[in-house]
Design an enzyme around this catalytic site. Sequence first.
Site, PDB file in Angstrom:
ATOM      1  N   ILE A 215       0.821  -1.219   0.000  1.00  0.00           N
ATOM      2  CA  ILE A 215       0.000   0.000   0.000  1.00  0.00           C
ATOM      3  C   ILE A 215       0.852   1.266   0.000  1.00  0.00           C
ATOM      4  CG2 ILE A 215      -2.042  -1.034   1.072  1.00  0.00           C
ATOM      5  CD1 ILE A 215      -1.064  -0.012   3.773  1.00  0.00           C
ATOM      6  N   GLY A 216       2.173   1.092   0.025  1.00  0.00           N
ATOM      7  CA  GLY A 216       3.030   2.268   0.008  1.00  0.00           C
ATOM      8  C   GLY A 216       4.484   1.888  -0.172  1.00  0.00           C
ATOM      9  N   GLY A 218       8.179   3.744   0.776  1.00  0.00           N
ATOM     10  CA  GLY A 218       8.898   4.881   1.335  1.00  0.00           C
ATOM     11  C   GLY A 218      10.371   4.803   1.005  1.00  0.00           C
ATOM     12  N   VAL A 223       5.495  -0.658   2.482  1.00  0.00           N
ATOM     13  CA  VAL A 223       4.463  -0.801   3.518  1.00  0.00           C
ATOM     14  C   VAL A 223       3.360  -1.688   2.957  1.00  0.00           C
ATOM     15  CG1 VAL A 223       2.824   0.375   5.032  1.00  0.00           C
ATOM     16  CG2 VAL A 223       4.988   1.492   4.438  1.00  0.00           C
ATOM     17  N   LYS A 236       5.494  -2.243   7.949  1.00  0.00           N
ATOM     18  CA  LYS A 236       6.606  -1.581   7.271  1.00  0.00           C
ATOM     19  C   LYS A 236       7.775  -2.555   7.245  1.00  0.00           C
ATOM     20  CE  LYS A 236       7.534   2.734   8.375  1.00  0.00           C
ATOM     21  NZ  LYS A 236       8.054   3.902   9.153  1.00  0.00           N
ATOM     22  N   ARG A 330       1.891  14.606   5.487  1.00  0.00           N
ATOM     23  CA  ARG A 330       2.191  13.278   4.937  1.00  0.00           C
ATOM     24  C   ARG A 330       2.404  12.251   6.048  1.00  0.00           C
ATOM     25  NH1 ARG A 330       6.549  16.510   4.379  1.00  0.00           N
ATOM     26  NH2 ARG A 330       8.369  15.955   5.649  1.00  0.00           N
ATOM     27  N   ASN A 331       2.736  12.728   7.253  1.00  0.00           N
ATOM     28  CA  ASN A 331       2.973  11.838   8.387  1.00  0.00           C
ATOM     29  C   ASN A 331       1.803  11.796   9.368  1.00  0.00           C
ATOM     30  OD1 ASN A 331       5.481  11.002   7.497  1.00  0.00           O
ATOM     31  ND2 ASN A 331       6.544  12.701   8.483  1.00  0.00           N
ATOM     32  N   ASP A 344       5.091   8.024  12.055  1.00  0.00           N
ATOM     33  CA  ASP A 344       6.487   8.193  11.638  1.00  0.00           C
ATOM     34  C   ASP A 344       7.338   8.899  12.675  1.00  0.00           C
ATOM     35  OD1 ASP A 344       7.307   7.250   8.797  1.00  0.00           O
ATOM     36  OD2 ASP A 344       5.223   7.889   8.640  1.00  0.00           O
TER      37      ASP A 344
END
Length: 470
Positions: A215-216, A218, A223, A236, A330-331, A344
């Site tokens: 889903i992500g 970084g 993630v 993560k 974003r966090n 985060d």
Amino acid sequence: MPWASSYSLYISTEEMAAKAWQSGTQCVAKSDHTKPKASELAYLKGDLLTILTVETGKGIFRARHNRTGEEGLISASKVREREALRVDHHLSLMPWFHGKISGPEAVGKLQPMKDGLFLVRESIRHPGDYVLCVSFNQEVIHYRIIYQDSKLTIDRGQYFYNLIDMVEFYSKNKGAIATTLQKPKEKEGTKSAALQLYKTGWLLDLPNLTLGEKIGQGEFGAVYEGEYMGRKVAVKNIKSDVTAQAFLDETSVMTKLQHKNLVQLIGVILHNGLYIVTEFMAKGNLVNYLRSRGRSVITTVHLLHYALEVCEGMEYLECKKLVHRDLAARNILISEDNVAKVSDFGLATVDLAKVDLQNIDSTKLPVRWTAPEGLNNKKFSTRSDVWSYGVLLWEIFSYGMQPYPKMTLKEVKEELEQGYRMPAPENCPPEVYALMTACWEKEPKMRPSFHKLRERLQTELTNYESDNGS
């Protein structure tokens, strides 16, 4: 007898602590309980149990076993509350890694020789490669670990992303080496992070984790959506062993934090480097959430709620004397039930009344969100988080626009030095913009605390709802 009164005091203190346990409290078993009576819960030493309800008996609770899912009664005297993990720079995910030592030095450390005693070192003959040194049949065998195509291999048949993966594999499988790895020879001065995570109750069981779709992605890893013991989670995955080691500090910080507006750590798994397992936040990060829905869906009341929820999370960190150092939309993650939570904590550190962090790489600072004293002098405090919160407020009320639009990072720094501050976003309530500018006072001590900001936001939300009939 003196010891008797001390013992009584110990028991009463323990019982007092247990009385404060609420539903959801995580506990770790202090010993085996393998022959439970009817209605009691069976468990082994080190198992993680979740308190469900307080029973009528003194110090008796109904609990769920986190691994088996079974429920039953437990005694408070047989378990301890899951502890926070201390931030300890001696903790190592690779205590068996000894750095650049020679073969003879490795042999000297693997004494007395027992089958399966091992360490890993850097290769002196082949820079960039490693060597696995294993004791077997009263000798030490040195296996060269070749670094090839961003992976590690001993036999060019089995490949690994990192040393943690490799050691995990050869601890369970003999494969290309003479014997399975039985016992690590720890480098002097290090402590096993795996052991501390287990003792404090934060080490989760890999078989209970089911990974779903990514889903992500970084800077430090992917993630994934997943499920752990029937609960939806986010995972993560930090594959680089060096980065995984660095993320131990983030994990340690997260074990200390329990607040409705902070993303909750569930635990970690040592596999494929490091899995950090947290609660699942279904609606993603705040900046994307705002951009994708816009003014037609999200009202000013919604924006005020998000601003207040973030502020409450940051007020909690303020009380804990923790500095986030990367506060931005974003966090901030949004849950299924539309609650904003701070996430985060990779840069979080203790606020020692203005932490001076001269070793920080300035090129990695989030310039558009960082206070002037952070950019110029690398000084960070709760009040520098307040500056970042002001920028986050601007992001919220601009529906996710990038701060300082059309400016380069160099221009942002120069303009801030000249006293420039962003104008109010379109249709932003004047009182909210006044909070932003208060957060952007050049002198840190002139900025409001998160406690004061929270009070003013609560008042603004109440007034706005009253005036607009919400």
